[in-house]
Design a protein around this motif. Structure first.
Motif, PDB file in Angstrom:
ATOM      1  N   PRO A  36       4.723  17.293  60.286  1.00  0.00           N
ATOM      2  CA  PRO A  36       6.122  17.752  60.339  1.00  0.00           C
ATOM      3  C   PRO A  36       6.435  18.448  61.659  1.00  0.00           C
ATOM      4  O   PRO A  36       5.637  19.218  62.187  1.00  0.00           O
ATOM      5  CB  PRO A  36       6.221  18.711  59.149  1.00  0.00           C
TER       6      PRO A  36
ATOM      7  N   GLU B 221       1.905   3.851  70.165  1.00  0.00           N
ATOM      8  CA  GLU B 221       1.827   5.170  69.534  1.00  0.00           C
ATOM      9  C   GLU B 221       3.137   5.929  69.659  1.00  0.00           C
ATOM     10  O   GLU B 221       3.500   6.709  68.768  1.00  0.00           O
ATOM     11  CB  GLU B 221       0.697   5.976  70.172  1.00  0.00           C
TER      12      GLU B 221
ATOM     13  N   GLU C  48       6.073   4.715  69.426  1.00  0.00           N
ATOM     14  CA  GLU C  48       7.042   4.212  68.443  1.00  0.00           C
ATOM     15  C   GLU C  48       6.687   4.592  67.009  1.00  0.00           C
ATOM     16  O   GLU C  48       7.513   4.419  66.112  1.00  0.00           O
ATOM     17  CB  GLU C  48       7.127   2.691  68.558  1.00  0.00           C
ATOM     18  N   LEU C  49       5.498   5.081  66.774  1.00  0.00           N
ATOM     19  CA  LEU C  49       5.098   5.459  65.420  1.00  0.00           C
ATOM     20  C   LEU C  49       5.796   6.752  65.005  1.00  0.00           C
ATOM     21  O   LEU C  49       6.073   7.622  65.839  1.00  0.00           O
ATOM     22  CB  LEU C  49       3.583   5.631  65.342  1.00  0.00           C
ATOM     23  N   PRO C  50       6.092   6.893  63.706  1.00  0.00           N
ATOM     24  CA  PRO C  50       6.647   8.175  63.245  1.00  0.00           C
ATOM     25  C   PRO C  50       5.602   9.273  63.368  1.00  0.00           C
ATOM     26  O   PRO C  50       4.399   9.012  63.347  1.00  0.00           O
ATOM     27  CB  PRO C  50       6.994   7.887  61.778  1.00  0.00           C
ATOM     28  N   PRO C  51       6.048  10.495  63.522  1.00  0.00           N
ATOM     29  CA  PRO C  51       5.084  11.597  63.666  1.00  0.00           C
ATOM     30  C   PRO C  51       4.219  11.754  62.421  1.00  0.00           C
ATOM     31  O   PRO C  51       4.688  11.604  61.299  1.00  0.00           O
ATOM     32  CB  PRO C  51       5.965  12.822  63.909  1.00  0.00           C
ATOM     33  N   ALA C  52       2.959  12.042  62.614  1.00  0.00           N
ATOM     34  CA  ALA C  52       2.020  12.188  61.501  1.00  0.00           C
ATOM     35  C   ALA C  52       2.024  13.589  60.918  1.00  0.00           C
ATOM     36  O   ALA C  52       1.345  13.845  59.943  1.00  0.00           O
ATOM     37  CB  ALA C  52       0.612  11.834  61.970  1.00  0.00           C
TER      38      ALA C  52
END
Length: 448
Positions: free
Chosen positions: A410, A402, A404-408
């Motif tokens: 802004p 989680e 490493e995931l891009p933010p969901a």
């Protein structure tokens, strides 16, 4: 006069002492039991607030009555005169009867609890117990089961979402822990040879209190009775952060007071049942039992009440020290820990008893029964340790994935500069300088 000493030889012999009292004596006993429960409820509320206040370095109630001991009575009077608000969508008949269904069985369950031995009341010899049956303990369980209906009906009849969820959660909780509580006293029946409450007390007069040889059953009962009464840390049906107030959210005035009364009466009932089944009932503890008159006359009522207060102190202690569990943890503990442990304990003890009856010596019995139990405990501990490590590794891997995931959603930039207020700009004042310039603050009051 009933010969109470004969009960030591036959636990069921005390049953012959019931059913011969005159009507006025039965009414006197009923009033006495009712008064005892009401007084114990008033005492428990003040006792709880005082003890928790001391544990949290607070004063507690100290205004109403000497040392604040009449605070619970004042709270009851206040509830009686409060405005009653009934929801528009409530089912009126069920809404009215639900508190009564919760309160009445709580009082009825105390009818088979023994307070003491044979005494003389106005020249009539009678047992300090309202009545008893060959299945007296099952009467208590039947009454406690009826209390679930009041909670479920109150949640459904309120016509609101949160009381409905609280009622369903409470029903699942109470049923689950009633199973554990019922299994915990099976060994008491087997040891005593009776399900009569007076017979169980009589059995413990010539033997050790059941809490010592049946320590596993005693421990499970202590845990189950906290879950059965919806007390902290198992007060999930009334979790304020989740369900506002649980099944009684839409209740006020005397109807709420009845739910409050039922909760504390149930606390006293399960404490009295624990005293009867595991702590010798009304019989005096060891140092006091050396006195010849400790178990005769009216003194046993004092020992019985002291034991009940000790259990109530345990309820209060738990509330002041332990946080509330999650609901899934709570149900997991009841169904996957308490109930299997209960079944294994019953199987082990009954196996040992059968082997002893067949002439096996104690060492052989312990080898046949004890070694497999120890092996199972070791295997379960190893399995649980490996399972915990595996779950921790999976959780760490999920957290790393989680991260490493891009933010969901802004995210504002870290060097964001807030523009000045339009009102201050129109007044010719800037409270914060723009990038590359210096701030200008007013030297006097700003009118604008």
């Amino acid at each position: 006069m009933t010969n109470v000493l004969s009960a030591a030889a036959d636990p069921n012999a005390t049953l012959a002492a019931f059913g011969h009292d005159p009507f006025w004596l039965v009414v006197l006993k009923v009033v006495g039991v009712f008064a005892f429960l009401v007084v114990m409820t008033l005492f428990s509320i003040v006792f709880e607030r005082k003890v928790v206040g001391r544990m949290q370095n607070r004063i507690g109630p100290n205004r109403v009555g000497p040392w604040g001991i009449l605070q619970s009575l004042a709270d009851g009077v206040k509830l009686a005169f409060k405005e009653e608000i009934i929801p528009t969508l409530a089912d009126k008949p069920v809404y009215w009867i639900a508190p009564v269904v919760s309160c009445v069985p709580a009082f009825l369950a105390f009818s088979v609890i023994p307070f003491g031995p044979d005494v003389s009341i106005f020249g009539h010899h009678t047992m300090l117990q309202l009545t008893d049956l060959p299945v007296g303990v099952l009467v208590i369980f039947a009454c406690s089961s009826l209390g679930v209906y009041g909670i479920v009906l109150s949640g459904w009849a309120s016509g609101s979402t949160y009381p409905l969820l609280g009622g369903l959660r409470s029903a699942a909780q109470m049923i689950s822990y009633e199973v554990a509580m019922g299994l915990s006293i099976v060994m008491v029946f087997l040891y005593s040879g009776t399900m009569s409450t007076s017979g169980i007390v009589a059995y413990q007069s010539d033997h050790l209190w059941n809490a010592l040889p049946l320590f596993v059953s005693f421990g499970i009962y202590l845990i189950a009775m906290v879950g059965e009464t919806n007390r902290a840390p198992f007060d999930l049906p009334e979790a304020e952060s989740e369900l506002v107030g649980g099944f009684h959210t839409e209740y006020s005035s005397m109807k709420f007071a009845l739910f409050f009364l039922a909760e504390y009466v149930n606390m006293v009932t399960v404490s009295a049942l624990a005293t009867t089944l595991f702590l010798g009932g009304w019989r005096a503890p060891f140092p006091l039992s050396l006195w010849a008159g400790a178990n005769s006359g009216w003194w046993p009522m004092l020992w019985f009440t002291a034991k009940v207060v000790l259990f109530i102190f345990g309820f209060v202690w738990l509330r002041g020290t332990l946080p509330r569990l999650r609901y899934d943890q709570f149900m997991h503990f009841g169904w996957k820990v308490l109930i299997p442990l209960n079944l294994a304990w019953i199987l082990a003890i009954t196996t040992m008893q059968v082997l002893r009856d067949r002439g096996w010596n104690a060492i052989a019995v312990m080898l046949v029964v004890g070694l497999p139990i120890i092996a199972l405990i070791v295997l379960w501990a190893l399995f649980d340790t490996r399972r915990s490590k595996r779950l921790e590794a999976e959780l760490a891997a999920e957290e790393a994935a989680e991260a490493e995931l891009p933010p969901a959603f802004p995210i504002p930039p870290m060097d964001l500069v807030v523009p000045p207020s339009p009102r201050l700009v129109s007044a010719g004042v800037t409270s914060q300088a723009l990038p590359g310039s210096s701030s200008s603050l007013p030297e006097g009051p700003v009118n604008g």
